[in-house]
Design a protein around this motif. Structure first.
Motif, PDB file in Angstrom:
ATOM      1  N   UNK A  25      -2.434   4.946  -5.737  1.00 18.36           N
ATOM      2  CA  UNK A  25      -2.828   6.337  -5.462  1.00 18.36           C
ATOM      3  C   UNK A  25      -1.845   7.340  -6.062  1.00 18.36           C
ATOM      4  N   UNK A  26      -0.662   7.492  -5.451  1.00 18.15           N
ATOM      5  CA  UNK A  26       0.266   8.541  -5.872  1.00 18.15           C
ATOM      6  C   UNK A  26       0.760   8.305  -7.296  1.00 18.15           C
ATOM      7  N   UNK A  27       0.548   9.295  -8.148  1.00 16.39           N
ATOM      8  CA  UNK A  27       0.976   9.188  -9.538  1.00 16.39           C
ATOM      9  C   UNK A  27       0.003   8.449 -10.422  1.00 16.39           C
ATOM     10  N   UNK A  28      -1.082   7.930  -9.843  1.00 15.24           N
ATOM     11  CA  UNK A  28      -2.112   7.245 -10.632  1.00 15.24           C
ATOM     12  C   UNK A  28      -3.460   7.933 -10.398  1.00 15.24           C
ATOM     13  N   UNK A 157      -4.862   0.627  -3.538  1.00 15.97           N
ATOM     14  CA  UNK A 157      -3.753  -0.124  -2.952  1.00 15.97           C
ATOM     15  C   UNK A 157      -2.518   0.760  -3.045  1.00 15.97           C
ATOM     16  N   UNK A 158      -2.006   1.173  -1.883  1.00 15.46           N
ATOM     17  CA  UNK A 158      -0.979   2.203  -1.836  1.00 15.46           C
ATOM     18  C   UNK A 158      -0.049   1.962  -0.658  1.00 15.46           C
ATOM     19  N   UNK A 159       1.171   2.495  -0.753  1.00 18.97           N
ATOM     20  CA  UNK A 159       2.090   2.457   0.388  1.00 18.97           C
ATOM     21  C   UNK A 159       1.985   3.715   1.239  1.00 18.97           C
ATOM     22  N   UNK A 181      -9.604  -0.189   0.994  1.00 21.99           N
ATOM     23  CA  UNK A 181      -8.269   0.408   0.975  1.00 21.99           C
ATOM     24  C   UNK A 181      -7.267  -0.625   1.499  1.00 21.99           C
ATOM     25  N   UNK A 182      -6.112  -0.680   0.844  1.00 24.10           N
ATOM     26  CA  UNK A 182      -4.988  -1.489   1.339  1.00 24.10           C
ATOM     27  C   UNK A 182      -3.786  -0.558   1.414  1.00 24.10           C
ATOM     28  N   UNK A 183      -3.286  -0.321   2.622  1.00 19.20           N
ATOM     29  CA  UNK A 183      -2.299   0.722   2.861  1.00 19.20           C
ATOM     30  C   UNK A 183      -0.977   0.152   3.368  1.00 19.20           C
ATOM     31  N   UNK A 184      -0.060   1.063   3.723  1.00 24.89           N
ATOM     32  CA  UNK A 184       1.212   0.657   4.318  1.00 24.89           C
ATOM     33  C   UNK A 184       1.014   0.007   5.678  1.00 24.89           C
ATOM     34  N   UNK A 189       2.230  -5.683   2.817  1.00 27.28           N
ATOM     35  CA  UNK A 189       2.030  -4.483   2.007  1.00 27.28           C
ATOM     36  C   UNK A 189       2.507  -4.752   0.586  1.00 27.28           C
ATOM     37  N   UNK A 190       2.082  -3.916  -0.335  1.00 29.71           N
ATOM     38  CA  UNK A 190       2.577  -4.069  -1.701  1.00 29.71           C
ATOM     39  C   UNK A 190       4.071  -3.766  -1.737  1.00 29.71           C
ATOM     40  N   UNK A 191       4.830  -4.397  -2.617  1.00 26.41           N
ATOM     41  CA  UNK A 191       4.421  -5.158  -3.808  1.00 26.41           C
ATOM     42  C   UNK A 191       4.300  -6.669  -3.614  1.00 26.41           C
TER      43      UNK A 191
END
Length: 268
Positions: A25-28, A157-159, A181-184, A189-191
């Motif tokens: 999400x953020x920056x993408x 997929x975001x934190x 959605x895959x969140x914090x 969580x990612x990564x």
């Protein structure tokens, strides 16, 4: 058979069609830097104010401000694309704030309580209650529409937390394009590469039939480790240049990416 094409070169998804694209999400997907910069500055301001009430030493407060800015990746050039504000979750930024306070002499319980008070004061700048809504990165909507018309599922997929992700999608009428959605708040969580597999399970697809687009090396390496065959670095989401691993394909505008229906021949 659906596949992606980057600047005219096909990106085959293994031996089968492309079934899903996973987006950071953020920056993408979102041009989040102005909001994140305002949030970081507000956290610094309130942290210095609270610390000043508890500890009036000007030198310590000066050190604290510098520590917080470095921790958040905040500078005159903008937000560091790989800093905690850009890629870290809320709780990771909370710990970074508490650590900065501990480094200037506050005990850990006091530092953590102060960090939580700072975040309580500033949470309205981000998430569901925020009046600020980062704009989608230019050209995103036409790409999402092309993917939908081709029957390709999309996921985030975001934190960020679910609340923040859903608020962004709702504010720009993008929710209909996103199937999962895959969140914090999800585990792992990612990564962690297992986050990819968890998201793919929700989508009902295999990682080997997906593509991922992200703006951080941690995202790209996570996808590669999870067996995602098409992994793309997005570089245009931040004022500061995004330094991505050169072993990954990269793009600077969504118009460079096309959704193609037909055989993934080497040249189109």
């Amino acid at each position: 058979m659906v596949h992606l094409s980057l600047r005219g070169t096909p990106l085959p998804c293994g031996d089968g069609p492309l079934e899903a694209v996973l987006f950071d999400k953020d920056g993408t997907m979102s041009h989040s830097e102005p909001m994140l910069e305002a949030l970081a500055q507000a956290r610094v301001f309130h942290c210095l104010a609270l610390a000043g009430q508890a500890e009036g030493d000007p030198e310590r407060l000066s050190d604290l401000g510098a520590l917080l800015r470095r921790a958040y990746g905040l500078s005159a050039e903008g937000i560091h694309p790989a800093g905690t504000m850009a890629v870290g979750s809320r709780d990771q930024n909370l710990v970074a704030t508490g650590t900065a306070l501990a480094q200037v002499g506050f005990g850990w319980p006091e530092a953590l309580a102060m960090a939580e008070a700072v975040f309580a004061r500033t949470d309205g700048l981000h998430g569901q209650g925020s009046e600020q809504r980062p704009a989608p990165t230019p050209g995103l909507r036409p790409l999402l529409e092309a993917l939908r018309q081709a029957g390709v599922r999309c996921a985030v997929i975001s934190n960020d937390h679910v609340e923040g992700i859903e608020a962004f999608l709702a504010a720009h009428d993008l929710a209909a394009y996103v199937q999962a959605i895959w969140s914090a708040e999800h585990q792992p969580r990612k990564p962690d590469p297992a986050a990819i597999h968890g998201l793919c399970e929700e989508l009902g697809v295999a990682a080997q039939s997906c593509a991922l687009v992200g703006d951080a090396n941690s995202d790209l390496r996570m996808a590669r480790a999870a067996g995602v065959p098409v992994v793309l670095g997005y570089r245009a989401g931040w004022r500061r240049p995004v330094a991505l691993d050169g072993s990954f394909l990269q793009l600077d505008h969504w118009q460079e990416l096309a959704v193609v229906q037909g055989p993934a021949n080497r040249w189109e």
